[in-house]
Design an enzyme around this catalytic site. Structure first.
Site, PDB file in Angstrom:
ATOM      1  N   LYS A  20      -5.156  -1.960  -4.483  1.00  0.00           N
ATOM      2  CA  LYS A  20      -3.788  -2.136  -3.976  1.00  0.00           C
ATOM      3  C   LYS A  20      -3.701  -1.742  -2.499  1.00  0.00           C
ATOM      4  O   LYS A  20      -3.144  -2.478  -1.687  1.00  0.00           O
ATOM      5  CB  LYS A  20      -2.832  -1.297  -4.842  1.00  0.00           C
ATOM      6  CG  LYS A  20      -1.383  -1.405  -4.476  1.00  0.00           C
ATOM      7  CD  LYS A  20      -0.496  -1.099  -5.663  1.00  0.00           C
ATOM      8  CE  LYS A  20      -0.255   0.383  -5.882  1.00  0.00           C
ATOM      9  NZ  LYS A  20       0.565   1.018  -4.833  1.00  0.00           N
ATOM     10  N   SER A  21      -4.258  -0.588  -2.161  1.00  0.00           N
ATOM     11  CA  SER A  21      -4.174  -0.115  -0.771  1.00  0.00           C
ATOM     12  C   SER A  21      -4.848  -1.106   0.177  1.00  0.00           C
ATOM     13  O   SER A  21      -4.326  -1.410   1.255  1.00  0.00           O
ATOM     14  CB  SER A  21      -4.880   1.243  -0.642  1.00  0.00           C
ATOM     15  OG  SER A  21      -4.203   2.209  -1.394  1.00  0.00           O
ATOM     16  N   GLY A  97       6.089   1.947  -1.787  1.00  0.00           N
ATOM     17  CA  GLY A  97       6.067   2.948  -0.728  1.00  0.00           C
ATOM     18  C   GLY A  97       5.082   2.580   0.368  1.00  0.00           C
ATOM     19  O   GLY A  97       5.329   2.824   1.557  1.00  0.00           O
ATOM     20  N   SER A 170      -1.258  12.485   3.743  1.00  0.00           N
ATOM     21  CA  SER A 170      -0.743  11.212   3.222  1.00  0.00           C
ATOM     22  C   SER A 170      -1.297  10.060   4.039  1.00  0.00           C
ATOM     23  O   SER A 170      -1.092   9.990   5.254  1.00  0.00           O
ATOM     24  CB  SER A 170       0.786  11.209   3.302  1.00  0.00           C
ATOM     25  OG  SER A 170       1.270   9.880   3.287  1.00  0.00           O
ATOM     26  N   GLN A 172      -0.272   7.121   3.824  1.00  0.00           N
ATOM     27  CA  GLN A 172       0.841   6.271   4.257  1.00  0.00           C
ATOM     28  C   GLN A 172       1.396   6.769   5.582  1.00  0.00           C
ATOM     29  O   GLN A 172       1.691   5.969   6.476  1.00  0.00           O
ATOM     30  CB  GLN A 172       1.927   6.236   3.175  1.00  0.00           C
ATOM     31  CG  GLN A 172       1.418   5.549   1.914  1.00  0.00           C
ATOM     32  CD  GLN A 172       2.444   5.453   0.813  1.00  0.00           C
ATOM     33  OE1 GLN A 172       3.532   6.015   0.910  1.00  0.00           O
ATOM     34  NE2 GLN A 172       2.110   4.762  -0.254  1.00  0.00           N
ATOM     35  N   ASP A 318      -3.218   9.502  -7.202  1.00  0.00           N
ATOM     36  CA  ASP A 318      -2.587   8.536  -8.112  1.00  0.00           C
ATOM     37  C   ASP A 318      -3.166   8.611  -9.528  1.00  0.00           C
ATOM     38  O   ASP A 318      -2.599   8.056 -10.470  1.00  0.00           O
ATOM     39  CB  ASP A 318      -2.751   7.104  -7.585  1.00  0.00           C
ATOM     40  CG  ASP A 318      -1.932   6.876  -6.325  1.00  0.00           C
ATOM     41  OD1 ASP A 318      -0.973   7.628  -6.084  1.00  0.00           O
ATOM     42  OD2 ASP A 318      -2.254   5.936  -5.570  1.00  0.00           O
TER      43      ASP A 318
END
Ligand code: S3P
Length: 438
Positions: A20-21, A97, A170, A172, A318
């Site tokens: 996904k990332s 997110g 993080s 993100q 996760d």
């Protein structure tokens, strides 16, 4: 809704969907690059489709073709660093997110205004963690409801280079700042408290950007241009995690999972499983798209409790819901700490995992930043969980965790909002069913 009952064992081979990332990043960087980016193994889950839709709204053409091997290929027709168009509508980030936080870094440096908004869960997740550093770079980014969450109003500006000491490990946040750094007037750098996943650094480098990493600090020099790439997305270790745990805790099981990305900054679950006594073998270690990949063979194992804390946490963040489940099948005590971030994911995962595991009869104590789990397990695999009705708060990782619990519990388990697996693993239940021995 889905119903699950105890299995006699899980056996077979499967390929998990694309990471996904990496899928998100491939579309984003492809859009900002010059020329075509071709992506194989792209995850067609709802989150990554949100990223595609946002870039389409900004004038990027993205097509899906079938390659010579009959596998789908996503083609992103990049328009360069300054080629995005002002979107005519609010950009819908859905449940994602990663879309929200990464795209914000890009939007902060554009010469137009945009609004990002998502579903109820997304719009309650903390965005100050990106608003603060972006504001230091001179960006105008505001929470429309003034609650530090999306919807976000972003007025693009030329940006100032900064060094940022991030209070959270993080990826993100790190990626948001590196992407804003593409539009800054000098070198932008960020130091994080522990190393988070490094896909952005790796992939930006492959697109031709000068990104340096030293320990937990990374630095980007704004490039003149990025160049379109061919990207092979490896299988997502976060999706493989459900079958890794399933194979270990379910008696009479042997599962081969093909083509799993085992990047060091993601592979904490493999270290933990092995430390707990898990029988995991790697086959065909290789590289795909600049990332290490292997086939994994998982066999039922007698597991022992452990302590999971500190710098390993971002490398398995996760996977912690399913690791918590695994701990219910391990002899003795497992302590998971330093994982406060779990409280601000798609749901409060400490609260929801604890509530549901307790409902199934497990001995779990939620703590501020993790769990304490106790289990008595004998080598004959006495079942420790009892089926129940599970509300997973619309969180895909909770639904998949409790599906694995359900096939290891006596009595029926019902997962009420099971459709949320669409976010990252649309084929999950079908693949799980295919492994059952009846
Ligand atoms: C992600 C980073 C992690 C992870 C998320 C995907 C990414 O979030 O939980 O599922 O692709 O960068 P944080 O960076 O907030 O820890």
């Amino acid at each position: 809704m889905i119903k699950l009952t105890r299995t006699a064992g899980l056996r077979g081979t499967l390929t998990v969907p694309g990471d996904k990332s990496i899928s998100h990043r491939a579309v984003m960087f492809g859009a900002l690059a010059e020329g075509e980016t071709r992506i194989r193994g792209f995850l067609k889950g709802a989150d990554c489709l949100s990223t595609i839709n946002c870039f389409r709204r900004m004038g990027i053409e993205i097509e899906e073709l079938t390659g010579p091997d009959k596998e789908p290929v996503i083609i992103v027709h990049g328009k360069g660093l300054h080629g995005l168009k002002e979107p005519a509508v609010i950009l819908d980030v859905g449940n994602s997110g990663t879309t929200t936080r990464l795209i914000s870094g890009i939007l902060a440096g554009q010469n137009f205004t945009s609004i990002l908004s998502g579903d109820a869960s997304l719009n309650s997740r903390p965005m100050k963690r990106i608003m603060t550093p972006l504001s230091l770079m001179g960006a105008e980014i505001n929470s429309i409801k003034e609650n530090g969450c999306a919807p976000l109003l972003i007025k693009g500006h030329p940006l100032k280079a900064i060094h940022y000491d991030s209070p959270v490990a993080s990826a993100q946040v790190k990626s948001c700042i590196l992407l804003a750094g593409l539009y800054a007037d000098g070198q932008t750098s960020l130091t994080e408290p522990a190393l988070s996943r490094d896909h952005t650094e790796k992939m930006l480098r492959s697109f031709g950007a000068d990104v340096r990493s030293s320990g937990t600090t990374c630095t980007i020099t704004p490039p003149d241009a990025l160049k379109g790439q061919e990207i092979n997305v490896p299988g997502d270790i976060s999706s493989a995690a459900y079958f890794i745990v399933a194979g270990l805790i379910t008696p009479n099981s042997e599962i081969e999972i093909k083509n799993v990305g085992i990047n060091e900054t993601r592979a904490g679950i493999l270290k933990v499983c092995r430390a707990m006594g898990g029988d995991i073998t790697y086959k065909n270690l290789r590289e795909a798209g600049g990332e290490p990949v292997a086939d994994l063979i998982i066999r039922s194992s007698f597991l022992k409790g452990t302590v999971i804390e500190g710098d390993i946490i971002p490398t398995l963040i996760d996977e912690l819901p399913v690791i918590a489940l695994m701990s219910c099948f391990a002899e003795g005590e497992t302590v998971i700490k330093d994982a406060h971030e779990l409280r601000v994911k798609e749901s409060d995962r400490i609260e929801i995992v604890s509530r549901n595991l307790k409902a199934m009869g497990a001995d779990v104590i939620p703590t501020e930043d993790g769990f304490i789990i106790n289990s008595r397990q004998d080598p004959g695999y006495t079942p420790v969980l009892h089926g129940n009705r599970i509300d997973c708060a619309g969180d895909h990782r909770i639904a998949m965790t409790f599906a694995i619990a359900g096939v290891n519990a006596d009595e029926e388990t019902v997962i009420t909002d099971s459709d949320c697996v669409e976010v990252s693993y649309p084929d999950f239940f079908r693949q799980l069913e295919n492994l059952h021995i009846f």
